[in-house]
Design an enzyme around this catalytic site. Structure first.
Site, PDB file in Angstrom:
ATOM      1  CD  GLU A  60      -1.254  -2.325   2.116  1.00  0.00           C
ATOM      2  OE1 GLU A  60      -0.027  -2.558   1.979  1.00  0.00           O
ATOM      3  OE2 GLU A  60      -1.992  -3.020   2.824  1.00  0.00           O
TER       4      GLU A  60
ATOM      5  CB  CYS B 286      -0.569  -4.439   8.585  1.00  0.00           C
ATOM      6  SG  CYS B 286       0.468  -3.027   8.221  1.00  0.00           S
TER       7      CYS B 286
ATOM      8  CB  THR C 188      13.526 -41.480  -5.934  1.00  0.00           C
ATOM      9  OG1 THR C 188      13.789 -42.435  -4.899  1.00  0.00           O
ATOM     10  CG2 THR C 188      12.084 -41.051  -5.884  1.00  0.00           C
TER      11      THR C 188
ATOM     12  CG  ASP D 205      22.440 -37.450  -3.976  1.00  0.00           C
ATOM     13  OD1 ASP D 205      22.968 -38.531  -4.284  1.00  0.00           O
ATOM     14  OD2 ASP D 205      21.213 -37.246  -4.003  1.00  0.00           O
TER      15      ASP D 205
HETATM   16  N1  LIG Z   1      14.846 -38.416  -6.732  1.00  0.00           N
HETATM   17  C1  LIG Z   1      14.690 -37.549  -5.752  1.00  0.00           C
HETATM   18  O1  LIG Z   1      13.814 -36.663  -5.812  1.00  0.00           O
HETATM   19  C2  LIG Z   1      15.606 -37.593  -4.580  1.00  0.00           C
HETATM   20  C3  LIG Z   1      15.665 -36.515  -3.699  1.00  0.00           C
HETATM   21  C4  LIG Z   1      16.514 -36.606  -2.604  1.00  0.00           C
HETATM   22  C5  LIG Z   1      17.254 -37.783  -2.416  1.00  0.00           C
HETATM   23  N2  LIG Z   1      17.177 -38.804  -3.301  1.00  0.00           N
HETATM   24  C6  LIG Z   1      17.956 -40.013  -3.126  1.00  0.00           C
HETATM   25  O2  LIG Z   1      17.576 -40.616  -1.893  1.00  0.00           O
HETATM   26  C7  LIG Z   1      18.666 -41.416  -1.414  1.00  0.00           C
HETATM   27  C8  LIG Z   1      18.820 -41.190   0.062  1.00  0.00           C
HETATM   28  O3  LIG Z   1      17.639 -41.623   0.709  1.00  0.00           O
HETATM   29  P1  LIG Z   1      17.542 -41.822   2.272  1.00  0.00           P
HETATM   30  O4  LIG Z   1      16.147 -42.196   2.532  1.00  0.00           O
HETATM   31  O5  LIG Z   1      18.668 -42.687   2.728  1.00  0.00           O
HETATM   32  O6  LIG Z   1      17.903 -40.369   2.817  1.00  0.00           O
HETATM   33  P2  LIG Z   1      17.081 -39.225   3.519  1.00  0.00           P
HETATM   34  O7  LIG Z   1      15.628 -39.559   3.537  1.00  0.00           O
HETATM   35  O8  LIG Z   1      17.503 -37.963   2.909  1.00  0.00           O
HETATM   36  O9  LIG Z   1      17.630 -39.295   5.015  1.00  0.00           O
HETATM   37  C9  LIG Z   1      17.222 -40.357   5.843  1.00  0.00           C
HETATM   38  C10 LIG Z   1      17.868 -40.239   7.193  1.00  0.00           C
HETATM   39  O10 LIG Z   1      17.338 -39.133   7.917  1.00  0.00           O
HETATM   40  C11 LIG Z   1      17.574 -39.377   9.295  1.00  0.00           C
HETATM   41  N3  LIG Z   1      16.415 -39.053  10.105  1.00  0.00           N
HETATM   42  C12 LIG Z   1      16.415 -38.288  11.223  1.00  0.00           C
HETATM   43  N4  LIG Z   1      15.222 -38.215  11.766  1.00  0.00           N
HETATM   44  C13 LIG Z   1      14.409 -38.943  11.005  1.00  0.00           C
HETATM   45  C14 LIG Z   1      13.053 -39.265  11.105  1.00  0.00           C
HETATM   46  N5  LIG Z   1      12.255 -38.776  12.053  1.00  0.00           N
HETATM   47  N6  LIG Z   1      12.564 -40.075  10.171  1.00  0.00           N
HETATM   48  C15 LIG Z   1      13.335 -40.549   9.166  1.00  0.00           C
HETATM   49  N7  LIG Z   1      14.641 -40.289   9.021  1.00  0.00           N
HETATM   50  C16 LIG Z   1      15.173 -39.487   9.948  1.00  0.00           C
HETATM   51  C17 LIG Z   1      17.890 -40.853   9.431  1.00  0.00           C
HETATM   52  O11 LIG Z   1      19.299 -40.977   9.680  1.00  0.00           O
HETATM   53  P3  LIG Z   1      19.842 -40.791  11.166  1.00  0.00           P
HETATM   54  O12 LIG Z   1      19.067 -41.707  12.041  1.00  0.00           O
HETATM   55  O13 LIG Z   1      21.288 -41.061  11.074  1.00  0.00           O
HETATM   56  O14 LIG Z   1      19.591 -39.365  11.491  1.00  0.00           O
HETATM   57  C18 LIG Z   1      17.606 -41.415   8.062  1.00  0.00           C
HETATM   58  O15 LIG Z   1      18.413 -42.506   7.720  1.00  0.00           O
HETATM   59  C19 LIG Z   1      19.872 -40.969  -2.213  1.00  0.00           C
HETATM   60  O16 LIG Z   1      20.185 -41.998  -3.116  1.00  0.00           O
HETATM   61  C20 LIG Z   1      19.416 -39.754  -2.947  1.00  0.00           C
HETATM   62  O17 LIG Z   1      20.055 -39.618  -4.181  1.00  0.00           O
HETATM   63  C21 LIG Z   1      16.365 -38.731  -4.376  1.00  0.00           C
END
Ligand SMILES: NC(=O)c1ccc[n+]([C@@H]2O[C@H](COP(=O)([O-])OP(=O)(O)OC[C@H]3O[C@@H](n4cnc5c(N)ncnc54)[C@H](OP(=O)(O)O)[C@@H]3O)[C@@H](O)[C@H]2O)c1
Length: 377
Positions: free
Chosen positions: A55, A81, A167, A206
């Site tokens: 505004e 506001c 993915t 990554d």
């Molecule tokens: N295509 C896509 O759009 C895309 C995007 C991103 C990633 N990726 C791929 O995904 C793969 C990685 O996947 P990811 O599942 O291992 O990794 P992530 O989902 O990024 O991370 C998972 C980690 O987060 C931690 N975490 C902490 N609190 C959590 C909770 N409340 N719930 C769940 N996890 C929690 C855990 O490790 P801690 O217990 O050690 O904390 C868990 O192992 C890679 O290959 C990557 O390239 C693909």
């Protein structure tokens, strides 16, 4: 109640508001058009936080063009506001300018305002109407509305997947499943977010920067890492540059040394653990909202995606689907178990479906999230 000209002027105000898509955070994106004798005499939109609201910009613009504001109509995409924040109340400025009419698209969901701004204008004898193109205005500020009403950000989960919903390869390789145009488009969605969140699994696999590069923006979103045990390497790209917020399960003598190293790299650590020793995700959303996060852009792996979804922390999926197949043993999108019956499945609505280069972009909303969001002023 509203004329065709009213619609046209509000559409213009919405287009102006959208110019602040990357910059107004944590403030809402607002546009304002001042009209007198059928002519637009001033236009404005919200400047970066601490600077002019829409505004004020529009009034300055009108005056700079030599216009008298008395008797004008102000079209604003959000209720003006009524409180002193970093800037004085816009409602006062409109009253002092002696405008005759104010048409607002929607009430401000901010409890400090919600109706008071419009009330002040009415009390001053101004003809006030509200509700013109309200849905469009709400969409533009979906995160701000969520933070004000639900005390949590609007959570948008971005996933790039093959046509069979995969993915990454079992080896972890996932770059790149979608094409360049889709990746650039993904950066535009990052740019509008207050913060970008990822998980430690993705960082280890990554080493992403999680910054906005493919679009021009003066503001980089805050970066957030979910890492229960502080397993992130001090050399990880996500720690380079502005301070990254790292959520872990606990901070004690067991990880004090690692914590110190990460702090020395500029990380800010927040301990929010759940009963499973992981990060308490709903509590994390509350903390992010308290820090002014409106839209949270998630780019994580299937594990964190799964937890976020199971714990009711996701509002919409931003899905890029590539015309390729990766196979059943490739990585999934979201780690959730099949429900006992189809009735219990997670339901979404397709909000928008577009073709981006060779890929599809699907914006799908969780039904519950849509209901919560429309239940607003
Ligand atoms: N295509 C896509 O759009 C895309 C995007 C991103 C990633 N990726 C791929 O995904 C793969 C990685 O996947 P990811 O599942 O291992 O990794 P992530 O989902 O990024 O991370 C998972 C980690 O987060 C931690 N975490 C902490 N609190 C959590 C909770 N409340 N719930 C769940 N996890 C929690 C855990 O490790 P801690 O217990 O050690 O904390 C868990 O192992 C890679 O290959 C990557 O390239 C693909």
């Amino acid at each position: 109640m509203f004329s065709q000209t009213d619609f046209l002027h509000m559409e213009r105000a919405l287009a102006l508001a959208a110019r602040g898509l990357y910059t107004t955070d944590p403030n809402p994106r607002v546009g304002c058009v001042l009209v007198k004798d059928g002519e637009i005499i001033g236009e404005g939109y919200t400047q970066p936080a601490g600077q002019d609201h829409a505004e004020i910009q529009a009034m300055k613009n009108a005056r700079a063009r030599g216009n008298d504001l008395r008797g004008a109509t102000a079209y604003v995409t959000l209720e003006p506001c009524s409180h002193f924040g970093r800037t004085p109340p816009c409602a006062n400025a409109l009253i002092e300018a002696k405008v005759a009419r104010v048409i607002a698209a929607m009430e401000d969901p901010n409890p400090l305002v919600s109706g008071r701004g419009l009330g002040m204008l009415r009390d001053a004898g101004i003809d006030v109407r509200c509700g013109l193109l309200a849905n469009e205005a709400r969409e533009l500020n979906i995160g701000f509305v969520s933070r004000m009403v639900r005390k949590r950000p609007w959570v948008r989960m971005k996933i790039a997947a093959s046509l069979d919903g995969r993915t990454g390869l079992p080896s972890g390789e996932s770059q790149w499943i979608t094409g360049e145009a889709a990746r650039a488009d993904g950066h535009a969605w990052r740019a509008r977010a207050s913060a970008i969140l990822t998980g430690i699994g993705t960082v280890k696999e990554d080493d992403p920067r999680m910054t906005v590069r493919a679009v021009d923006t003066p503001r980089q979103p805050k970066r957030v890492l979910v890492d229960s045990r502080l397993g992130v390497s001090p050399l990880a790209q996500i720690l380079v540059g502005a301070p990254t917020l790292v959520f872990c399960a606990s901070l004690d003598e067991h990880n004090a040394e690692r914590a110190e190293t990460l702090r020395a790299r500029g990380a800010e650590l927040v301990a929010l653990g759940n009963a499973q020793g992981k990060v308490d995700l709903p509590a994390m959303l509350g903390e992010l909202a308290a820090r002014g996060v409106n839209e949270l852009h998630v780019e994580a792996g299937y594990k964190l995606n799964g937890s976020l979804l199971r714990e009711g922390c996701v509002d919409e999926l931003l899905l890029y689907v590539a015309p390729s197949l990766l196979g059943t043993n490739a990585l999934g999108m979201i780690d959730i178990a099949a429900p006992a019956s189809l009735d219990a499945r997670t339901r979404l609505n397709f909000h928008a479906v577009d073709r981006i280069g060779d890929d599809l972009r699907i914006l799908a909303r969780i039904e519950r999230a849509e209901e919560a969001q429309t239940d607003t002023p």
